[in-house]
Scaffold this motif. Structure first.
Motif, PDB file in Angstrom:
ATOM      1  N   SER A  32       0.851  -1.197   0.000  1.00 30.71           N
ATOM      2  CA  SER A  32       0.000   0.000   0.000  1.00 30.71           C
ATOM      3  C   SER A  32       0.880   1.239   0.000  1.00 30.71           C
ATOM      4  O   SER A  32       1.950   1.243   0.620  1.00 30.71           O
ATOM      5  CB  SER A  32      -0.884   0.031   1.258  1.00 30.71           C
ATOM      6  OG  SER A  32      -1.426  -1.234   1.527  1.00 30.71           O
ATOM      7  N   PHE A  34       0.883   5.648   0.087  1.00 34.21           N
ATOM      8  CA  PHE A  34       0.106   6.798   0.525  1.00 34.21           C
ATOM      9  C   PHE A  34       0.863   8.085   0.269  1.00 34.21           C
ATOM     10  O   PHE A  34       2.093   8.130   0.327  1.00 34.21           O
ATOM     11  CB  PHE A  34      -0.185   6.693   2.032  1.00 34.21           C
ATOM     12  CG  PHE A  34      -0.875   5.416   2.426  1.00 34.21           C
ATOM     13  CD1 PHE A  34      -0.131   4.275   2.710  1.00 34.21           C
ATOM     14  CD2 PHE A  34      -2.245   5.341   2.505  1.00 34.21           C
ATOM     15  CE1 PHE A  34      -0.749   3.081   3.071  1.00 34.21           C
ATOM     16  CE2 PHE A  34      -2.876   4.164   2.860  1.00 34.21           C
ATOM     17  CZ  PHE A  34      -2.125   3.032   3.140  1.00 34.21           C
ATOM     18  N   TYR A  36       0.787  11.975   1.847  1.00 33.44           N
ATOM     19  CA  TYR A  36       0.282  12.881   2.867  1.00 33.44           C
ATOM     20  C   TYR A  36       0.821  14.279   2.587  1.00 33.44           C
ATOM     21  O   TYR A  36       1.938  14.447   2.091  1.00 33.44           O
ATOM     22  CB  TYR A  36       0.745  12.453   4.263  1.00 33.44           C
ATOM     23  CG  TYR A  36       0.064  11.221   4.814  1.00 33.44           C
ATOM     24  CD1 TYR A  36       0.531   9.944   4.502  1.00 33.44           C
ATOM     25  CD2 TYR A  36      -1.033  11.328   5.655  1.00 33.44           C
ATOM     26  CE1 TYR A  36      -0.090   8.806   5.016  1.00 33.44           C
ATOM     27  CE2 TYR A  36      -1.658  10.202   6.182  1.00 33.44           C
ATOM     28  CZ  TYR A  36      -1.174   8.950   5.855  1.00 33.44           C
ATOM     29  OH  TYR A  36      -1.791   7.831   6.372  1.00 33.44           O
ATOM     30  N   LEU A  46      -3.918  13.024   4.956  1.00 34.69           N
ATOM     31  CA  LEU A  46      -3.969  12.063   3.857  1.00 34.69           C
ATOM     32  C   LEU A  46      -4.545  12.705   2.590  1.00 34.69           C
ATOM     33  O   LEU A  46      -5.604  13.329   2.632  1.00 34.69           O
ATOM     34  CB  LEU A  46      -4.817  10.860   4.256  1.00 34.69           C
ATOM     35  CG  LEU A  46      -4.963   9.763   3.217  1.00 34.69           C
ATOM     36  CD1 LEU A  46      -3.628   9.061   2.985  1.00 34.69           C
ATOM     37  CD2 LEU A  46      -6.022   8.753   3.637  1.00 34.69           C
ATOM     38  N   PHE A  49      -4.325   7.406  -1.577  1.00 32.35           N
ATOM     39  CA  PHE A  49      -3.735   6.102  -1.376  1.00 32.35           C
ATOM     40  C   PHE A  49      -3.923   5.299  -2.654  1.00 32.35           C
ATOM     41  O   PHE A  49      -4.875   5.514  -3.409  1.00 32.35           O
ATOM     42  CB  PHE A  49      -4.336   5.369  -0.163  1.00 32.35           C
ATOM     43  CG  PHE A  49      -5.819   5.152  -0.248  1.00 32.35           C
ATOM     44  CD1 PHE A  49      -6.692   6.072   0.316  1.00 32.35           C
ATOM     45  CD2 PHE A  49      -6.343   4.036  -0.881  1.00 32.35           C
ATOM     46  CE1 PHE A  49      -8.063   5.884   0.258  1.00 32.35           C
ATOM     47  CE2 PHE A  49      -7.713   3.841  -0.950  1.00 32.35           C
ATOM     48  CZ  PHE A  49      -8.573   4.764  -0.385  1.00 32.35           C
ATOM     49  N   TYR A  51      -3.148   1.179  -4.336  1.00 27.98           N
ATOM     50  CA  TYR A  51      -2.747  -0.195  -4.069  1.00 27.98           C
ATOM     51  C   TYR A  51      -2.310  -0.936  -5.337  1.00 27.98           C
ATOM     52  O   TYR A  51      -1.524  -1.883  -5.261  1.00 27.98           O
ATOM     53  CB  TYR A  51      -3.897  -0.984  -3.437  1.00 27.98           C
ATOM     54  CG  TYR A  51      -4.393  -0.440  -2.130  1.00 27.98           C
ATOM     55  CD1 TYR A  51      -5.759  -0.325  -1.882  1.00 27.98           C
ATOM     56  CD2 TYR A  51      -3.513  -0.059  -1.133  1.00 27.98           C
ATOM     57  CE1 TYR A  51      -6.234   0.165  -0.667  1.00 27.98           C
ATOM     58  CE2 TYR A  51      -3.978   0.434   0.083  1.00 27.98           C
ATOM     59  CZ  TYR A  51      -5.341   0.545   0.305  1.00 27.98           C
ATOM     60  OH  TYR A  51      -5.799   1.029   1.501  1.00 27.98           O
ATOM     61  N   LEU A  88       4.617  13.990   1.860  1.00 26.78           N
ATOM     62  CA  LEU A  88       5.250  12.787   2.395  1.00 26.78           C
ATOM     63  C   LEU A  88       4.719  11.551   1.686  1.00 26.78           C
ATOM     64  O   LEU A  88       3.513  11.346   1.596  1.00 26.78           O
ATOM     65  CB  LEU A  88       4.957  12.663   3.886  1.00 26.78           C
ATOM     66  CG  LEU A  88       5.481  13.790   4.782  1.00 26.78           C
ATOM     67  CD1 LEU A  88       4.771  13.780   6.120  1.00 26.78           C
ATOM     68  CD2 LEU A  88       6.975  13.658   4.973  1.00 26.78           C
ATOM     69  N   ASN A  92       3.501   0.862   3.040  1.00 24.89           N
ATOM     70  CA  ASN A  92       3.194  -0.175   4.023  1.00 24.89           C
ATOM     71  C   ASN A  92       3.566  -1.533   3.429  1.00 24.89           C
ATOM     72  O   ASN A  92       2.949  -1.976   2.471  1.00 24.89           O
ATOM     73  CB  ASN A  92       1.711  -0.139   4.371  1.00 24.89           C
ATOM     74  CG  ASN A  92       1.379  -1.037   5.542  1.00 24.89           C
ATOM     75  OD1 ASN A  92       2.276  -1.602   6.169  1.00 24.89           O
ATOM     76  ND2 ASN A  92       0.111  -1.186   5.834  1.00 24.89           N
ATOM     77  N   GLY A  95       1.607  -5.475   7.857  1.00 24.26           N
ATOM     78  CA  GLY A  95       0.963  -4.965   9.064  1.00 24.26           C
ATOM     79  C   GLY A  95       0.474  -3.557   8.841  1.00 24.26           C
ATOM     80  O   GLY A  95       0.156  -3.155   7.740  1.00 24.26           O
ATOM     81  N   ASN A  96       0.424  -2.802   9.881  1.00 25.81           N
ATOM     82  CA  ASN A  96      -0.079  -1.435   9.802  1.00 25.81           C
ATOM     83  C   ASN A  96       1.046  -0.458  10.145  1.00 25.81           C
ATOM     84  O   ASN A  96       0.842   0.507  10.864  1.00 25.81           O
ATOM     85  CB  ASN A  96      -1.247  -1.278  10.776  1.00 25.81           C
ATOM     86  CG  ASN A  96      -2.349  -0.402  10.208  1.00 25.81           C
ATOM     87  OD1 ASN A  96      -2.386  -0.145   9.011  1.00 25.81           O
ATOM     88  ND2 ASN A  96      -3.225   0.063  11.063  1.00 25.81           N
ATOM     89  N   LYS A  97       2.223  -0.715   9.600  1.00 27.52           N
ATOM     90  CA  LYS A  97       3.404   0.072   9.922  1.00 27.52           C
ATOM     91  C   LYS A  97       3.839   0.849   8.694  1.00 27.52           C
ATOM     92  O   LYS A  97       4.342   0.268   7.732  1.00 27.52           O
ATOM     93  CB  LYS A  97       4.531  -0.868  10.370  1.00 27.52           C
ATOM     94  CG  LYS A  97       5.878  -0.234  10.530  1.00 27.52           C
ATOM     95  CD  LYS A  97       6.943  -1.288  10.803  1.00 27.52           C
ATOM     96  CE  LYS A  97       8.332  -0.686  10.788  1.00 27.52           C
ATOM     97  NZ  LYS A  97       9.370  -1.704  11.009  1.00 27.52           N
ATOM     98  N   LEU A  98       3.620   2.154   8.720  1.00 29.50           N
ATOM     99  CA  LEU A  98       3.990   2.976   7.580  1.00 29.50           C
ATOM    100  C   LEU A  98       5.450   3.404   7.682  1.00 29.50           C
ATOM    101  O   LEU A  98       5.910   3.821   8.738  1.00 29.50           O
ATOM    102  CB  LEU A  98       3.109   4.216   7.499  1.00 29.50           C
ATOM    103  CG  LEU A  98       1.622   3.989   7.226  1.00 29.50           C
ATOM    104  CD1 LEU A  98       0.902   5.328   7.099  1.00 29.50           C
ATOM    105  CD2 LEU A  98       1.424   3.165   5.963  1.00 29.50           C
ATOM    106  N   PHE A 100       7.957   6.164   6.093  1.00 30.17           N
ATOM    107  CA  PHE A 100       7.847   7.443   5.406  1.00 30.17           C
ATOM    108  C   PHE A 100       9.161   7.840   4.747  1.00 30.17           C
ATOM    109  O   PHE A 100      10.259   7.557   5.256  1.00 30.17           O
ATOM    110  CB  PHE A 100       7.456   8.546   6.397  1.00 30.17           C
ATOM    111  CG  PHE A 100       6.007   8.535   6.788  1.00 30.17           C
ATOM    112  CD1 PHE A 100       5.550   7.681   7.781  1.00 30.17           C
ATOM    113  CD2 PHE A 100       5.107   9.364   6.150  1.00 30.17           C
ATOM    114  CE1 PHE A 100       4.213   7.657   8.136  1.00 30.17           C
ATOM    115  CE2 PHE A 100       3.763   9.349   6.495  1.00 30.17           C
ATOM    116  CZ  PHE A 100       3.315   8.496   7.486  1.00 30.17           C
TER     117      PHE A 100
END
Lengths: 110, 112
Positions: A32, A34, A36, A46, A49, A51, A88, A92, A95-98, A100
């Motif tokens: 994923s 993103f 920002y 945000l 995004f 995918y 920015l 990902n 998991g849910n750890k971005l 940057f």
């Protein structure tokens, strides 16, 4: 080598022109992506995004993803002075750890 | 829907003290992630909580800890503060089903 790389800028763009921002990432397993926007002294907001490979458009913003080249970009059409900010790129991989990038500062000049 | 809220917004501490920051996610969101932002290192992931369990952890020392409550509100704690802990601490929430994260306004911590 940083995991997510962006040109720090500043990217100077005339009002009404297209701003093109680039981001490369190192983890091929990234799923994923993103974008920002962060104004000075504020928190990240945000914008987009994406995918899947290809383009995704939302208003004046277009995100482009090329997983084979490990490259994601953001186009801002009809740039306005209010678009002046740091952009920015975040990735990902699991998991849910971005993760940057360092951000690209954009300056839109009237 | 109300956005992510963080308290306090500003904090000044001295070295050696400890601090607790609070985050309330968007209503219905069950995942809360914490990030540290500094001019030198940028935005770095601290940890993520989902349903009161730490699901992911970044590369920070054990002085940084967190927890999540049954109402999804989260707190992070930093013990034995160091000058280098001065930063903007950001909380982000997601619904847990997707990884789209929305940030709160942040807590600006200054360590003297």
């Amino acid at each position: 080598q940083k995991e997510v790389e962006q040109n720090s800028g500043p990217l100077s763009v005339p009002e009404g022109a297209i701003a093109s921002l680039n981001c490369t990432y190192s983890d091929r397993g990234s799923q994923s992506f993103f974008w920002y926007r962060q104004y000075s002294g504020k928190s990240p907001e945000l914008i987009m995004f994406i995918y899947s490979n290809g383009d995704k458009e939302d208003g004046r913003f277009t995100a482009q993803l090329n997983k084979a080249s490990q490259y994601v970009s953001l186009l801002i059409r009809d740039s306005q002075p209010s678009d002046s900010a740091t952009y920015l790129c975040a990735v990902n991989a699991a998991g849910n750890k971005l993760t940057f990038g360092g951000g690209t500062r954009v300056l839109v000049k009237p | 829907k109300a956005g992510v809220t963080q308290t306090p917004r500003y904090l000044i501490k001295t070295r050696g003290q400890q601090v607790t920051l609070s985050c309330s996610p968007i209503s219905g969101h069950r995942s809360v992630s914490w990030y540290q932002q500094t001019p030198g290192q940028g935005l770095q992931f601290l940890f993520e909580y989902f349903s009161e369990t730490q699901r992911n952890k970044g590369n920070f020392p054990g002085r940084f800890s967190g927890r999540q409550f049954s109402n999804s509100r989260s707190e992070m704690n930093v013990s034995t503060l160091e000058l280098g802990d001065s930063a903007l601490y950001l909380c982000a929430s997601s619904d847990g089903g997707t990884d789209t994260q929305y940030f709160g306004p942040g807590t600006r911590l200054t360590v003297l």
